[in-house]
Design an enzyme around this catalytic site. Sequence first.
Site, PDB file in Angstrom:
ATOM      1  N   GLU A   1       0.797  -1.225   0.000  1.00  0.00           N
ATOM      2  CA  GLU A   1       0.000   0.000   0.000  1.00  0.00           C
ATOM      3  C   GLU A   1       0.831   1.278   0.000  1.00  0.00           C
ATOM      4  O   GLU A   1       0.283   2.378   0.135  1.00  0.00           O
ATOM      5  CB  GLU A   1      -0.975   0.013   1.186  1.00  0.00           C
ATOM      6  CG  GLU A   1      -1.981  -1.126   1.118  1.00  0.00           C
ATOM      7  CD  GLU A   1      -2.840  -1.250   2.355  1.00  0.00           C
ATOM      8  OE1 GLU A   1      -2.390  -0.817   3.440  1.00  0.00           O
ATOM      9  OE2 GLU A   1      -3.944  -1.788   2.251  1.00  0.00           O
TER      10      GLU A   1
ATOM     11  N   GLU B   1      -6.763  -6.828  -2.078  1.00  0.00           N
ATOM     12  CA  GLU B   1      -7.276  -7.254  -0.774  1.00  0.00           C
ATOM     13  C   GLU B   1      -8.792  -7.058  -0.748  1.00  0.00           C
ATOM     14  O   GLU B   1      -9.266  -5.932  -0.888  1.00  0.00           O
ATOM     15  CB  GLU B   1      -6.655  -6.442   0.375  1.00  0.00           C
ATOM     16  CG  GLU B   1      -5.162  -6.596   0.531  1.00  0.00           C
ATOM     17  CD  GLU B   1      -4.607  -5.763   1.690  1.00  0.00           C
ATOM     18  OE1 GLU B   1      -5.410  -5.245   2.492  1.00  0.00           O
ATOM     19  OE2 GLU B   1      -3.388  -5.631   1.775  1.00  0.00           O
TER      20      GLU B   1
END
Length: 883
Positions: free
Chosen positions: A486, A552
């Site tokens: 991320e 995700e």
Amino acid sequence: MQRKLYASILLLFSTLQVPLLSKAQSQYELNSDWKCAKADGLNQSGAQISKPDFNTNAWLPATVPGTVLTTLLNDHKIPDPFYGMNNKHIADIYDKGNAYYTYWFVKDFTEKKPAADKKIFLNLRGVNYTCEIYLNGQPVTAKPHEGMFLRQSYNITNLLSATGKNRLAILVHPAPVPGNPNGGQGGDGTIARNVALQYTAGWDWIQPIRDRNTGIWDKVTIQQTGLVRIQNSHVITLVPGIRMPEGPQKPATIKAAAELENASNKPVKGVLKYMIDGRIVTKAVTLAPSTTTEIALPDLTLNNPKLWWPNGYGTPNLYASQFQFLVNGQVVSDQNNVEVGVRQIETTWNATTQSRQIAVNGQKIFIKGGNWIVSDAMLRLSDARYDAEVHYHKDMNLNLIRVWGGALIERPEFYAACDKYGMLVFQDFWMSGDCNGRWVDPMKKEDQWTRRQYPDNHSLYLASAADQIKLVRNHPSLAIWCAGNEIPPTDDILIPLRDSIMAKLDGTRWFIEYSNSSEMSYNTIGGNGDGPYGIQPIESFWKDRTFPFNSEVGSVGVGDYESLTRFIPSKNLTTPKYSAKVDDVDSVWDYHKYKGVSYRDYLKPYGEPESVRDFAMKAQLANYDQYRALMEGFSSHMWEWYTGTIIWKTQNPWTAMRGQMYDYYLDPNACLYGLRTGSAPLQMAYNPVDGMVTGINNTFKTHRNMMLVVKTYDMTGKDSVLTQVFTSIGPSSVQKIQSFKKEIDELREKQGVFLSLQLLDLNKKVLSNNFYWLPDAKGEYSGLQKIKKSELKVSAKQVTKGKVEVTLSNPSNAPVAFFNRLALISGQTKQRILPAFADDNYLSVMPGETRKVIITYPLEQQTDMQLNIKGWNVAEQTVAITN
């Protein structure tokens, strides 16, 4: 019971044999009979402690490979941190200081000083975090080694005792910044100042690891070679064109290279040789004294190769291959074995989905993946546990595992299992948006600008990255490198990693700057490119478009009652209570990260749970439905909306209660089997939004002349055939067959209904079997709450060692025998035999139907076994297994 169960699993794993790759000609592990002592209070120096006559009788037995906490657990000095609230009662390094977990480790071993043309090396594959090494009273390291992920190798030839009796002593210090485990993601974030694991300070799916995994956590080996040692061999395979798994293959090209270390003080002439599939390629070289030189061999052509394919698309074929260095072309100085999967991975941009898509051997692969943290949060790693966990991922019909950036570059044994089972790997480096400053976070000690520069030692980060690339780059399963979870590293890390290190040391994989970057998935709908997390309405997976390659999504996974009893004390096994505003959850459940909001609205339609056992059973219904719908929804829009998705997450490295398809003890829950059904390579799926029956073909070939049978059953077992029609589905495609919304809505209005979708070939063999339970018009499962019992007949027989066949027969005048859980158990303890791999579970049997299920289990398991079965409307029974 908890300690005995874990001990039995460790014993089982220690007896299973999984081939090791890249093993030197003569190498052995130092993996037993270590001793340790806390450094604080010891006044002796490393030179004194490492002398064989120094008395260590009072020291503790040590677990190596392992961490300090693992040793203390095995020596009964601490309670099992994975059970109940025990972890709260173990001293945390942040409170006690680093000295509390600073330990000496000592190992006596036998190795004679070799002849002049031989060399002995000490290899350490992972020490967390800094260490000083001594052998027979002499320092091995000129200065302390630093870095959890940086391998160490030392020429100890001249330090060996003339008698052959040697003592190795290693002083291990924890990471300099342990971080405050204040409940944030990675605690206060300062754990990321080290080049080490970030999850050890706690996350929303784990409590802190108290010693931050300090110790000699990976393998220690003694290696015997000649004057020249082979290091960091490298094999690249080129497979041009578009291939099919079957039939003759055009040639593939093998590029092989290796680093040759001349450990002598004189030039050495010799030949580097590489062998694969009966083919040999060589190169004569002269190596300067005390140097390491990379030697590239001439290209080798492999005719009609057996290719490596991802799970579901073909066989993941592997070749044994070997490097040798022959001094003067005659005497083998060293050799190195490498298993090779012949395949080529490429990526292209899909303009329709606005995301990257992956091709293997020229064929595009729809990615069905799972996020992975680490096999065990305390780094109790084993070949057999890796094999079992990856086996489960294969059984889920997934084709990719993403190794998350808050953990580690996974071990070669993990990659060997992925090679074996055809699992592509998406490997993150050590970086996380939570710790490394992507967001404002009040739980963090330092501001975003400061956190953005973590870790403190950028040079160590780059050196560790280069070393770990060399460690795993030969594995065909490795498909994607990702610089961070991320968030990308800062430019002084990212640019050399991407443009220099990766280009030089690998250069054959897709490199992503961070896990949800726009180069992976152009997120036109906004957001970070992750989630949503938690249970979603089933319809949302079909009708709501999300990120076109989602790294995700999804996060539930409470196990069944047997799973809960393994880590929750009996007094804490209380049923969660929900109200509009408050979740009344036991403190142990809360400590193990149970999120009541996830299940609150999804269990009520089945009726309020009457007990913990009832709650756990109903949770499995939600688990199964959730993950089947998730993957069906994504797969039904492949190449239109999506090029892939990766579930957050498929496994837990400790006893948490969310994001897992099987529990820490390797016991599957219904998530695994729902996902298995929803991810099937060939299937028929029901769209709950418009009632469309949709064919999904995730293979490279057209499936022709299949009979589609769409049938419903009411709560008494009466069936209604909605259609029976021949159909075909093209390769890697989705085909809408027919909508049955009106008919099904009428049938399910009062009590709900069962829906069966089957595909049969011309021999009436079942190719796909998908079975749904649909609620009534109010969204409740009123019929299931009143369904009558079914007298399911069950038998089991031993087919071969390690394999049991179960036969389930439901009488023709009975209702559906709904949602049956099968388990092999010990006849003596009645505990489940784990791991066990069933080709179906949580399955339903129609009136008049007979189903067969194959369950495989480790060959070393005791023969005293029984089969346990229980279902929604089937009484629990235990049956003998016949021969």
